[in-house]
Design an enzyme around this catalytic site. Structure first.
Site, PDB file in Angstrom:
ATOM      1  N   ASP A 289      -8.046   5.701   2.816  1.00 29.15           N
ATOM      2  CA  ASP A 289      -7.072   4.768   2.055  1.00 29.15           C
ATOM      3  C   ASP A 289      -7.572   4.165   0.702  1.00 29.15           C
ATOM      4  O   ASP A 289      -8.724   3.669   0.708  1.00 29.15           O
ATOM      5  CB  ASP A 289      -6.752   3.574   3.202  1.00 29.15           C
ATOM      6  CG  ASP A 289      -5.689   2.715   2.712  1.00 29.15           C
ATOM      7  OD1 ASP A 289      -5.204   2.894   1.656  1.00 29.15           O
ATOM      8  OD2 ASP A 289      -5.558   1.778   3.701  1.00 29.15           O
ATOM      9  N   ASP A 351       3.333   0.051   2.353  1.00 31.05           N
ATOM     10  CA  ASP A 351       3.134  -0.099   3.927  1.00 31.05           C
ATOM     11  C   ASP A 351       4.739  -0.393   4.313  1.00 31.05           C
ATOM     12  O   ASP A 351       5.498  -1.121   3.884  1.00 31.05           O
ATOM     13  CB  ASP A 351       2.213  -1.311   4.218  1.00 31.05           C
ATOM     14  CG  ASP A 351       0.840  -1.043   3.927  1.00 31.05           C
ATOM     15  OD1 ASP A 351       0.544   0.153   3.420  1.00 31.05           O
ATOM     16  OD2 ASP A 351       0.235  -1.918   4.148  1.00 31.05           O
TER      17      ASP A 351
HETATM   18  C1  GLA Z   1      -3.206  -0.295   3.930  1.00 29.05           C
HETATM   19  C2  GLA Z   1      -2.627   0.912   4.781  1.00 29.05           C
HETATM   20  C3  GLA Z   1      -2.451   0.592   6.101  1.00 29.05           C
HETATM   21  C4  GLA Z   1      -3.316   0.015   6.787  1.00 29.05           C
HETATM   22  C5  GLA Z   1      -4.119  -1.126   5.910  1.00 29.05           C
HETATM   23  C6  GLA Z   1      -5.385  -1.416   6.634  1.00 29.05           C
HETATM   24  O1  GLA Z   1      -2.591  -1.188   3.671  1.00 29.05           O
HETATM   25  O2  GLA Z   1      -1.603   1.230   3.728  1.00 29.05           O
HETATM   26  O3  GLA Z   1      -1.507   1.420   6.538  1.00 29.05           O
HETATM   27  O4  GLA Z   1      -4.260   1.292   6.910  1.00 29.05           O
HETATM   28  O5  GLA Z   1      -4.716  -0.760   4.652  1.00 29.05           O
HETATM   29  O6  GLA Z   1      -6.135  -2.226   5.788  1.00 29.05           O
END
Ligand code: GLA
Length: 530
Positions: A289, A351
């Site tokens: 990520d 997200d």
């Molecule tokens: C980002 C990702 C999420 C999750 C969070 C965890 O926002 O897009 O899917 O993994 O980080 O902190």
């Protein structure tokens, strides 16, 4: 005394005298004039314990003008998020003011609005905030330097090259991920019980095999630089063994940046070492990520591709088959080059939230990039929210249908231990899963659109066709599909995959009443001649 009694004593000198008395008194009793209130201007670091032995640091630049506080929260993005608030009588309160989302639909991983409040005492700020789940977090901020707030310098990235296909996930990966339901509350016991539930519910038999731990398992590093787990995960290898003993696979999470999105330790400068650690633990899947790496590398394809190639190479060099899941929210059209980094799937958006508006916007923004999916290489519009309670059953059926038509990974994000029959009927609809997992992985397309009614279709490997009538409107409405438009000839056999019943094909078209935010999902096949 004589002077005070004097008749020459005029009002001007009386005011002057009052003033002197005030100053003498305030010096004597330690009170300060208002103008001398502590000036919070400068750089601050807020330490918030996460409750698992780790501490999250957030940096702020505060600018004080009288009682007004402005400045920047330096946590996300190269320029940080502006803040706005007040500091009065030792009490501080401010909010982050995230920029408005862009009008063009594809949402970025946008910072949320956060509120901080607390008090100043003895050179420190004790501050309270809430995370996006509404949980109260308490921390202490102290002054720091500008240098301490700056991201580290970039590290060299590899020369671009195309990595070989690792041969994994020929159909979209299916499983479970901890983030949507548990966020920072995930621990060893929860993961074990989720593995148990994956098997006992019957989901594993349908293809849901990855049990993926998202952010917040990390701690510091040992003297040799090996990443450590925090106290929620006392023994990752033992946990992996347990998940494997159930016939399942296990996934983990990290970031190419120094910090993950939840502020835990990332893999910056430790990619090779971390890949080896994951392999030694028996990890089968890595979600990588972008998070704080955004502040170090640019959003160009060149930087992004090389950044993800670095971990792709590290994973392949372990010789363990590890699914590589890129998560950088679609930056630089990742669907065009994610495969080259050794990637098996890549997030295409910010997200998802467990709300109709979020799911609808993300899901329907994916149709134009559907031609980029290939066996082993998938667009990932984020994990499922089915069963988390923020949408109704019609909306969750739309979620499942749309993700399946998109050949999206089916990564459940709910609590598998306490699913209602309705949730199970959605996540475990084998006819819908079969569309998602169809080996041909042909792209879905928009067949027709009339107002809020959108008909999507996707040819399947056996010559049949998935056809979905989606009602994106807020009222139930009639939707029609003409058999001719499918170009499949006459003599069709049609099945409604949510009602589990055959549909008569007597007329030229089929008209159905589609609930608000709902879907009618059909599989249309050629009928046998005899
Ligand atoms: C980002 C990702 C999420 C999750 C969070 C965890 O926002 O897009 O899917 O993994 O980080 O902190």
């Amino acid at each position: 005394m004589e002077m005070f009694k004097s008749r020459k004593w005029n009002q001007r000198s009386a005011r002057l005298a009052q003033c002197c008395v005030l100053i003498v008194c305030s010096l004597a009793f330690g009170a300060r004039p208002a103008a001398a209130q502590t000036d919070l201007t400068g750089y601050w670091v807020l330490h918030v314990p996460n409750g698992d032995g780790t501490v999250r640091d957030t940096y702020f630049e505060l600018k004080q003008d009288g009682a007004s506080i402005t400045g920047t929260s330096l946590g996300r993005g190269p320029n940080g998020t502006p803040i706005n608030g007040t500091f009065q009588d030792g009490k501080l309160q401010f909010k982050t003011v995230p920029p408005p989302p862009p009008a063009n639909g594809r949402p970025p991983s946008a910072p949320r609005q956060l509120t901080y409040e607390g008090a100043y005492q003895d050179g420190k700020l004790s501050l309270q905030t809430r995370n996006f789940r509404g949980e109260t977090l308490q921390g202490t901020a102290e002054r720091t330097t500008r240098e301490a707030t700056l991201p580290p310098a970039r590290l060299p990235l590899p020369e671009l090259r195309d990595l070989p296909d690792n041969g994994l996930v020929r159909t979209p990966p299916m499983g479970w991920n901890s983030w949507n339901k548990f966020a920072g509350k995930v621990d060893d016991a929860a993961v074990r019980s989720m593995a148990d539930a994956m098997v006992s519910s019957g989901m594993s038999k349908l293809g849901y095999v990855y049990i993926n731990i998202d952010d917040t398992w990390e701690d510091g590093r040992d003297a040799a630089g090996n990443i450590l787990t925090n106290r929620k995960f006392p023994d990752m290898k033992a946990l992996a063994d347990y998940v494997h003993s159930k016939g399942l696979k296990i996934g983990i999470y990290s970031s190419p940046g120094p910090k993950t999105c939840a502020g835990y330790n990332g893999s910056f400068g430790h990619e090779v070492q971390d890949a080896q650690t994951y392999a030694a633990w028996g990890i089968d899947y890595l979600k990588f990520d972008l998070c704080s790496a955004r502040n170090i590398y640019s959003s160009t394809q060149d930087d992004q591709q090389r950044l993800y190639q670095k971990m792709g190479e590290a994973l392949q060099n372990t010789k363990r088959p590890i699914v590589y899941s890129l998560c950088q929210y679609g930056v630089a059209d990742v669907w065009k080059w994610g495969t080259n980094t050794g990637g098996n799937l890549w997030r295409t958006t910010g997200d998802i939230r467990d709300e109709w508006e979020s799911m609808d916007r993300i899901g329907f923004s994916q149709i134009d990039i559907a031609p980029y999916v290939r066996p082993g290489h998938w667009n990932d519009p984020d994990m499922l929210e089915i069963g988390n309670g923020g949408m109704n059953a019609d909306e969750y059926r739309t979620h499942m249908s749309l993700w399946s038509l998109l050949s999206a990974p089916l990564i459940a994000g709910n609590d598998l231990r306490s699913m209602t029959d309705e949730t199970k009927s959605i996540l475990m609809n084998t006819d819908v899963i079969a569309i998602d997992q169809d080996a041909a992985a042909k792209p879905v397309q928009l067949l027709t659109q009339e107002g809020k009614m959108e008909i999507l279709n996707r040819p399947l490997q056996d010559g049949s066709m998935a056809v979905a009538i989606f009602n994106r409107g807020d009222e139930a409405a009639q939707g029609s599909v003409s058999w001719n438009s499918l170009k499949m000839g006459k003599n069709l056999k049609v099945r409604d995959l949510w009602k589990h019943e055959a549909i008569a094909t007597t007329g030229d078209s089929y008209t159905a009443s589609v609930p608000a935010h709902g879907v009618v999902l059909l599989r249309v096949s050629k009928a046998n001649k005899n």
